[in-house]
Design an enzyme around this catalytic site. Structure first.
Site, short mmCIF file in Angstrom:
data_model
loop_
_atom_site.label_atom_id
_atom_site.label_comp_id
_atom_site.label_asym_id
_atom_site.label_seq_id
_atom_site.Cartn_x
_atom_site.Cartn_y
_atom_site.Cartn_z
N HIS A 1 -10.62 -6.67 -72.70
CA HIS A 1 -10.47 -7.98 -73.34
C HIS A 1 -9.63 -7.74 -74.60
CE1 HIS A 1 -14.56 -8.09 -71.52
NE2 HIS A 1 -14.35 -9.37 -71.32
N ASP B 1 -11.52 -6.25 -77.43
CA ASP B 1 -11.99 -4.85 -77.28
C ASP B 1 -11.00 -3.90 -77.93
OD1 ASP B 1 -13.86 -5.96 -75.54
OD2 ASP B 1 -12.69 -5.45 -73.76
C1 XUL Z 1 -19.71 -10.54 -68.28
C2 XUL Z 1 -18.59 -9.92 -67.56
C3 XUL Z 1 -17.31 -9.80 -68.32
C4 XUL Z 1 -16.10 -9.96 -67.46
C5 XUL Z 1 -14.81 -10.00 -68.21
O1 XUL Z 1 -20.85 -10.67 -67.53
O2 XUL Z 1 -18.73 -9.50 -66.45
O3 XUL Z 1 -17.29 -8.58 -68.96
O4 XUL Z 1 -16.01 -8.95 -66.51
O5 XUL Z 1 -14.79 -10.94 -69.22
#
Ligand code: XUL
Ligand code: CO
Length: 439
Positions: free
Chosen positions: A99, A102
């Site tokens: 993300h 992150d």
């Molecule tokens: C949350 C989840 C996230 C997604 C990406 O449950 O799975 O980490 O994979 O935003």
């Protein structure tokens, strides 16, 4: 600088090895069903669980001990970006996912966030060039910051919507620059808590508008990655719009977006939706929407999104069965959206956890390949539905039959009696036999 000094490169030592820092089943160059394991299993490191998360839970602070702990903000972000490549290299992972938040601190403004992202993307781009590691997908975190308490695409505040759009725009630019294979949307706060304050129609239309804008912008800048939506029924929001694979596919079809998207399916999200993971994969597969996987597992005794590393050979086998039947995942891969338990606080645990996950998927791949090669379920299923290959069944399948023609047939036919056992127990025993004996 070495961030994981105590661990050296993990290699395959075979199923009898007693070395915890070795693969017992994951042998990257071994051929299974015509391809190397490495080609079948495009494993990815989740940046957030491996490098950013510290093990905090609602009842306690972070526990993880990491070599970058003492550094502050942007220096910590730089250290993590360097550590990412050391970890992937030692773990023999070819891909990673992140993300925006992150990799880079948000700073005090959107402009500062953009600039921090650029600083870290410089390091990531350099690291990818020298190591050959690839970006499976990136995404924008539109759920952690308090501004997203009412949602991002589904927010009641147009300024927040615009901010989310700005994050997605940057995410696509970063994805293009780093050659990402996919771009993911997971709508953690795209849902509602109570209908008493919610315009559900507007919220869903607006989410679709955000997706359409992303598709248009990708075209404009020449981003060629596959768009993916990651369904989840709840948590953090009570009702999430992308509840499961079937709901998400219907949403995409309604807004004519199904040509542009596939699904990124996560095991623990399937559990929360009351499905098995293989159910979700099957729904996506038969609709041509199986895109990528987030590998993990939940705990049926807990009932929330525990994101544990996958450890069940049954689940791994049935998961890889669907992947093989789909002829692979195309641009997709297998992202370990999994975290070490809070008491597993040492850096070594990150390696041990990935070894266990990669090994179980490798073994699952081999069992699934053998089940398919021997047509264990295919033959049983073909026989079970064989009445649809001739006579009245063939007329139904070809579309020739009508209610009147079928009523006429039934009136002149003997009353059908149950004539076939489902043989579920036998099939399970056969599955066990394959799991226990596959080499
Ligand atoms: C949350 C989840 C996230 C997604 C990406 O449950 O799975 O980490 O994979 O935003
Ligand atoms: Co996920």
């Amino acid at each position: 600088m070495a961030y994981f000094e105590s661990v050296s490169k993990i290699s395959y030592e075979g199923s009898r090895s007693t070395n915890p820092y070795a693969f017992k089943f994951y042998n990257p160059k071994e051929i299974v069903a015509g391809k190397t394991m490495e080609e079948h299993l495009k494993f990815a490191m989740a940046y957030w669980h491996t490098l950013t998360a510290g093990g905090a839970d609602p009842f306690g602070a972070e526990t993880a001990v990491r070599s970058w702990d003492k550094l502050s903000t942007i220096d910590k972000a730089k250290a993590r970006a360097e550590a990412a490549f050391e970890f992937m290299e030692k773990m023999d992972l070819q891909y990673y996912c992140f993300h925006d938040v992150d990799i880079a601190p948000e700073g005090a403004s959107l402009r500062e966030f953009y600039s921090n992202i650029d600083t870290i993307v410089d390091i990531l781009e350099q690291g990818m060039k020298s190591s050959g590691k690839k970006l499976l997908w990136n995404t924008a975190n539109m759920f952690t910051n308090p501004r997203y308490m009412h949602g991002a695409g589904s927010t009641c505040n147009a300024d927040v919507y615009a901010y989310a759009a700005a994050q997605v725009k940057k995410g696509l630019e970063v994805g293009k620059r780093l050659g990402a294979d996919n771009y993911v949307f997971w709508g953690g706060r795209e849902g509602y808590e109570t209908l008493l304050n919610t315009d559900m129609g507007l919220e869903q239309d607006n989410i679709a508008r955000l997706f359409s804008m992303a598709v248009d912008y990708a075209k404009e800048i020449g981003f060629e990655g596959q768009f993916l939506i990651e369904p989840k029924p709840k948590e953090p929001t009570k009702h999430q719009y992308d509840f499961d694979a079937a709901t998400t596919i219907a949403f995409l079809q309604k807004y004519n977006l199904d040509k542009h998207f596939k699904l990124n399916l996560e095991a623990n999200h399937a559990t929360l939706a009351g499905h098995t993971f293989e159910h979700e994969l099957r729904v996506a597969r038969i609709n041509g929407m199986l895109g990528s996987l987030d590998a993990n597992q939940g705990d049926p005794l807990l009932g929330w999104d525990t994101d544990e590393f996958p450890a069940s050979i049954y689940d791994a086998t049935l998961t890889l069965y669907e992947v093989l039947k789909n002829d692979g995942l195309g641009k997709g891969g297998i992202n370990f959206d999994s975290k070490v338990r809070r008491p597993s606080f040492e850096p070594e645990d990150l390696f041990l956890a990935h070894i266990s996950g990669m090994d179980i998927y490798a073994k699952g791949l081999k069992v699934a390949a053998k089940l398919i090669e021997d047509r264990v379920f295919d033959d049983f299923i073909a026989k079970r539905y064989s009445s649809f290959t001739e006579g009245v069944g063939a007329d139904i399948v070809s579309g020739k039959a009508t209610l009147a023609s079928l009523a006429d047939y039934a009136l002149n036919n003997e009353t059908p009696r149950p004539n076939q056992s489902g043989r579920q127990e036998m099939l399970r025993a056969t599955l066990n036999q394959y799991i226990l004996t596959a080499e």
